[in-house]
Design a protein around this motif. Structure first.
Motif, PDB file in Angstrom:
ATOM      1  N   VAL A   9       0.802  -1.207   0.095  1.00  0.00           N
ATOM      2  CA  VAL A   9      -0.086   0.057  -0.056  1.00  0.00           C
ATOM      3  C   VAL A   9       0.840   1.187  -0.059  1.00  0.00           C
ATOM      4  O   VAL A   9       2.029   1.117   0.540  1.00  0.00           O
ATOM      5  CB  VAL A   9      -1.002   0.094   0.966  1.00  0.00           C
ATOM      6  N   PRO A  10       0.467   2.365  -0.696  1.00  0.00           N
ATOM      7  CA  PRO A  10       1.410   3.437  -0.582  1.00  0.00           C
ATOM      8  C   PRO A  10       1.238   4.195   0.757  1.00  0.00           C
ATOM      9  O   PRO A  10       0.466   3.571   1.458  1.00  0.00           O
ATOM     10  CB  PRO A  10       0.445   4.482  -1.467  1.00  0.00           C
ATOM     11  N   ALA A  11       2.388   5.026   1.203  1.00  0.00           N
ATOM     12  CA  ALA A  11       2.405   5.619   2.235  1.00  0.00           C
ATOM     13  C   ALA A  11       1.519   6.952   2.315  1.00  0.00           C
ATOM     14  O   ALA A  11       1.942   7.782   1.764  1.00  0.00           O
ATOM     15  CB  ALA A  11       3.911   5.884   2.646  1.00  0.00           C
ATOM     16  N   ASP A  14      15.081   6.668  -0.885  1.00  0.00           N
ATOM     17  CA  ASP A  14      15.035   5.461  -1.603  1.00  0.00           C
ATOM     18  C   ASP A  14      14.686   4.540  -0.371  1.00  0.00           C
ATOM     19  O   ASP A  14      14.175   3.203  -0.894  1.00  0.00           O
ATOM     20  CB  ASP A  14      16.484   5.215  -1.796  1.00  0.00           C
ATOM     21  N   ALA A  15      15.075   4.318   0.638  1.00  0.00           N
ATOM     22  CA  ALA A  15      14.719   3.531   1.762  1.00  0.00           C
ATOM     23  C   ALA A  15      13.249   3.294   1.882  1.00  0.00           C
ATOM     24  O   ALA A  15      12.797   2.190   2.331  1.00  0.00           O
ATOM     25  CB  ALA A  15      15.174   3.741   3.126  1.00  0.00           C
ATOM     26  N   MET A  16      12.527   4.530   1.887  1.00  0.00           N
ATOM     27  CA  MET A  16      10.989   4.480   2.038  1.00  0.00           C
ATOM     28  C   MET A  16      10.568   3.587   0.757  1.00  0.00           C
ATOM     29  O   MET A  16       9.496   3.105   1.079  1.00  0.00           O
ATOM     30  CB  MET A  16      10.564   5.958   2.217  1.00  0.00           C
ATOM     31  N   ARG A  73      11.168  13.092  -4.757  1.00  0.00           N
ATOM     32  CA  ARG A  73      11.675  12.521  -5.826  1.00  0.00           C
ATOM     33  C   ARG A  73      10.786  11.540  -6.609  1.00  0.00           C
ATOM     34  O   ARG A  73       9.777  10.982  -5.771  1.00  0.00           O
ATOM     35  CB  ARG A  73      13.061  11.383  -5.244  1.00  0.00           C
ATOM     36  N   PRO A  74      10.669  11.547  -7.801  1.00  0.00           N
ATOM     37  CA  PRO A  74       9.621  10.753  -8.639  1.00  0.00           C
ATOM     38  C   PRO A  74       9.346   9.369  -8.027  1.00  0.00           C
ATOM     39  O   PRO A  74       8.026   9.057  -8.310  1.00  0.00           O
ATOM     40  CB  PRO A  74      10.164  10.815 -10.127  1.00  0.00           C
ATOM     41  N   ASP A  75      10.176   8.661  -7.788  1.00  0.00           N
ATOM     42  CA  ASP A  75      10.206   6.953  -7.723  1.00  0.00           C
ATOM     43  C   ASP A  75       9.292   7.178  -6.244  1.00  0.00           C
ATOM     44  O   ASP A  75       8.447   6.328  -6.271  1.00  0.00           O
ATOM     45  CB  ASP A  75      11.339   6.286  -7.521  1.00  0.00           C
ATOM     46  N   LEU A  76       9.460   7.940  -5.518  1.00  0.00           N
ATOM     47  CA  LEU A  76       8.735   7.801  -4.048  1.00  0.00           C
ATOM     48  C   LEU A  76       7.302   8.681  -4.018  1.00  0.00           C
ATOM     49  O   LEU A  76       6.497   8.173  -3.538  1.00  0.00           O
ATOM     50  CB  LEU A  76       9.591   8.857  -3.084  1.00  0.00           C
ATOM     51  N   LEU A 105      16.517  11.734 -16.261  1.00  0.00           N
ATOM     52  CA  LEU A 105      15.284  11.645 -17.235  1.00  0.00           C
ATOM     53  C   LEU A 105      14.892  10.210 -17.017  1.00  0.00           C
ATOM     54  O   LEU A 105      13.432  10.186 -16.970  1.00  0.00           O
ATOM     55  CB  LEU A 105      15.840  11.832 -18.649  1.00  0.00           C
ATOM     56  N   LYS A 106      15.495   9.030 -16.723  1.00  0.00           N
ATOM     57  CA  LYS A 106      14.930   8.139 -16.377  1.00  0.00           C
ATOM     58  C   LYS A 106      14.015   8.039 -15.226  1.00  0.00           C
ATOM     59  O   LYS A 106      13.005   7.444 -15.115  1.00  0.00           O
ATOM     60  CB  LYS A 106      16.039   6.828 -16.383  1.00  0.00           C
ATOM     61  N   ARG A 107      14.514   8.832 -14.160  1.00  0.00           N
ATOM     62  CA  ARG A 107      13.751   8.900 -12.827  1.00  0.00           C
ATOM     63  C   ARG A 107      12.412   9.712 -13.149  1.00  0.00           C
ATOM     64  O   ARG A 107      11.304   9.559 -12.407  1.00  0.00           O
ATOM     65  CB  ARG A 107      14.713   9.476 -12.118  1.00  0.00           C
ATOM     66  N   LEU A 108      12.626  10.721 -13.982  1.00  0.00           N
ATOM     67  CA  LEU A 108      11.406  11.511 -14.296  1.00  0.00           C
ATOM     68  C   LEU A 108      10.454  10.840 -15.333  1.00  0.00           C
ATOM     69  O   LEU A 108       9.562  11.665 -15.617  1.00  0.00           O
ATOM     70  CB  LEU A 108      12.013  13.074 -15.042  1.00  0.00           C
ATOM     71  N   GLN A 109      10.780   9.892 -15.904  1.00  0.00           N
ATOM     72  CA  GLN A 109       9.766   9.253 -16.952  1.00  0.00           C
ATOM     73  C   GLN A 109       8.572   9.335 -16.627  1.00  0.00           C
ATOM     74  O   GLN A 109       7.572   9.554 -17.267  1.00  0.00           O
ATOM     75  CB  GLN A 109      10.286   7.903 -17.380  1.00  0.00           C
TER      76      GLN A 109
END
Length: 490
Positions: free
Chosen positions: A189-191, A254-256, A296-299, A449-453
């Protein structure tokens, strides 16, 4: 001389232990002891303050009139038991939530008598689980939950949100979806990220959500300074709640991400050179804060924004928590009733969202109640994309350049050529120094750019990479057809 007096002390202890306890091992080789008929298991080597197997063995021997034994005898007996248990079948242990037989799931109430909640396709019951179906592991973070109330008619949900300050019904339905997700052992589940102005009751609302699952002893914590301490805290409980975040380092971000979707930590085992200790974890996470700066986009894809507002009427802490504690059995009972209803609902799984399991849960909640959770989830992710763009100069520059690309066309260049191009777009006609954090090489730009995709795709700009005979390239495209909620806005 009696038969017991003829036997060595270690043999007496081992015979007693095997008569009163069941011993088994987990996949990582840790041996656990489980009192016959009781679902709680303890590692036999534990020296924790929550009570070790060594202690309960000593107490049992004393109370049953067998005697008091010295440490050497206990150690030798436990060494033998541990060696024998390594040949037993592997069985997992669980904290708070566990899968059961026939599609059921279990919720540990943290009680000394082992009573737990079994959530099955047709309802839920309060039972003591069969030790071979569920083995609970308890730590200092395992609080006791009250016995949930039956036949609440949904009153508990209204009681809960009558004590919190969420801005609207859409936010409340996302909080409900997250709580239902917390009762599933296999659904990431998302945080929830509780935000709002100072004095909006973010910490109080966070505690209330956490304590529905973790009991009245559950609380918020400051974010640990390093990843190792964070993982230790995560592994010892079910819901991890971090309070008053004002800054998020890349390592913490990243840890989250790993906590939400699952990962494994491996480190050298103590007092060994060739062995390792493995810690696999995936836990519900909750965050509170006014502003954490750049996300950050991934979070961002793993967050669930829940906004609160300042209350018009203030109440004392004593009054608020007295009402909450009184309402908690009804709140938990209503949540369990709704969980059964939602799990029985049929709905299609959205295929365009990263947290597909949670999106499917939102769709099931909508099918069962009509609350509009999936639309609220999409809107929340869209807001987070705005936050990512507002905090990232590179994303803003890419979107500005994308306006010059015709719909349906693509631009392809090397990463170094893109770096020069985007640097000129950022600087404009007037030469000026590039900002701190701007990519310095084509490789750094390509990685950014890969992170921002995902963020850029949500604004109608597709980034792709590939390789030709001439080398690697980065391609930027504006599709001719873009869904209305993903059209380019900047």
């Amino acid at each position: 001389m009696s038969e017991d007096e003829k036997n060595p002390a270690r043999q007496v202890i081992a015979d007693y232990a095997q008569a009163h306890f069941r011993y088994f091992r987990t996949a990582d080789g840790t041996v656990y002891a489980q009192r016959n008929g009781h679902p709680v298991a303890r590692p036999i080597r534990s020296q924790g303050t929550t009570g070790s197997h060594r202690q309960e063995l000593m107490v049992g021997l004393f109370k049953d009139g067998i005697g008091v034994f010295n440490g050497s005898a206990l150690k030798e007996a436990l060494d033998l038991i541990e060696a024998l248990a390594l040949s037993e079948a592997v069985q997992p242990v669980h904290i708070r939530v566990a899968p059961g037989f026939d599609g059921a799931t279990w919720l540990d109430l943290g009680r000394a008598d082992g009573k737990s909640v079994r959530i099955h396709p047709t309802g839920w019951d309060i039972l003591t689980p069969d030790p071979r179906e569920v083995c609970w592991r308890r730590t200092q973070l395992t609080g006791e939950l009250p016995l949930p109330a039956k036949d609440t008619d949904g009153k508990g949900i209204d009681l809960l949100f009558g004590l919190t300050n969420f801005v609207n019904a859409a936010t409340e339905c996302l909080a409900i979806a997250w709580l239902i997700g917390c009762l599933g052992p296999s659904v990431p589940v998302p945080a929830p990220f509780l935000t709002g102005p100072q004095g909006a009751g973010k910490s109080t609302a966070g505690r209330m959500l956490v304590r529905i699952v973790e009991g009245m002893s559950g609380d918020l914590r400051r974010a640990p300074k390093d990843e190792e301490n964070l993982i230790a805290a995560v592994a010892a409980g079910w819901v991890t709640a971090l309070d008053n975040l004002s800054h998020m380092t890349p390592d913490l971000s990243d840890a989250m991400c790993c906590i939400v979707t699952g990962a494994e930590s491996v480190k050298r085992a103590l007092f060994t050179d060739g062995d390792v200790h493995r810690a696999a974890y995936r836990r519900p996470l909750l965050l509170t804060g006014i502003d954490v700066g750049v996300i950050r986009p991934d979070l961002a894809e793993r967050l669930l924004p829940l906004r609160l507002e300042r209350p018009r009427v203030r109440r004392t802490e004593a009054e608020l928590w007295a009402d909450y504690e009184e309402a908690l059995p009804v709140v938990l009972g209503s949540l369990l009733d709704l969980t059964v209803k939602v799990r029985a609902a049929e709905a299609e799984t959205p295929t365009d969202l990263r947290m597909a399991d949670f999106a499917h849960l939102c769709a099931q909640l909508d099918a069962a109640t009509g609350l509009g959770a999936l639309a609220a989830y999409r809107a929340g992710l869209d807001d987070l994309n705005d936050d990512v763009i507002e905090g990232d100069l590179l994303a803003q520059t890419v979107l500005r350049h994308a306006e010059t690309i015709a719909l349906g066309e693509a631009q392809r260049m090397t990463s170094t050529e893109w770096l020069h191009c985007l640097s000129r777009v950022h600087s404009g006609d007037e030469p000026r120094s590039l900002p701190k954090g701007w990519p310095t090489t084509g490789k750094v730009l390509s990685d950014r750019l890969k992170r921002l995709q995902p963020t850029l795709a949500a604004r109608g700009v597709l980034i792709d990479t590939g390789r030709t005979m001439r080398g690697r390239y980065v391609e930027m495209t504006r599709p001719a057809t873009v869904p209305p909620h993903e059209q380019l806005t900047f």
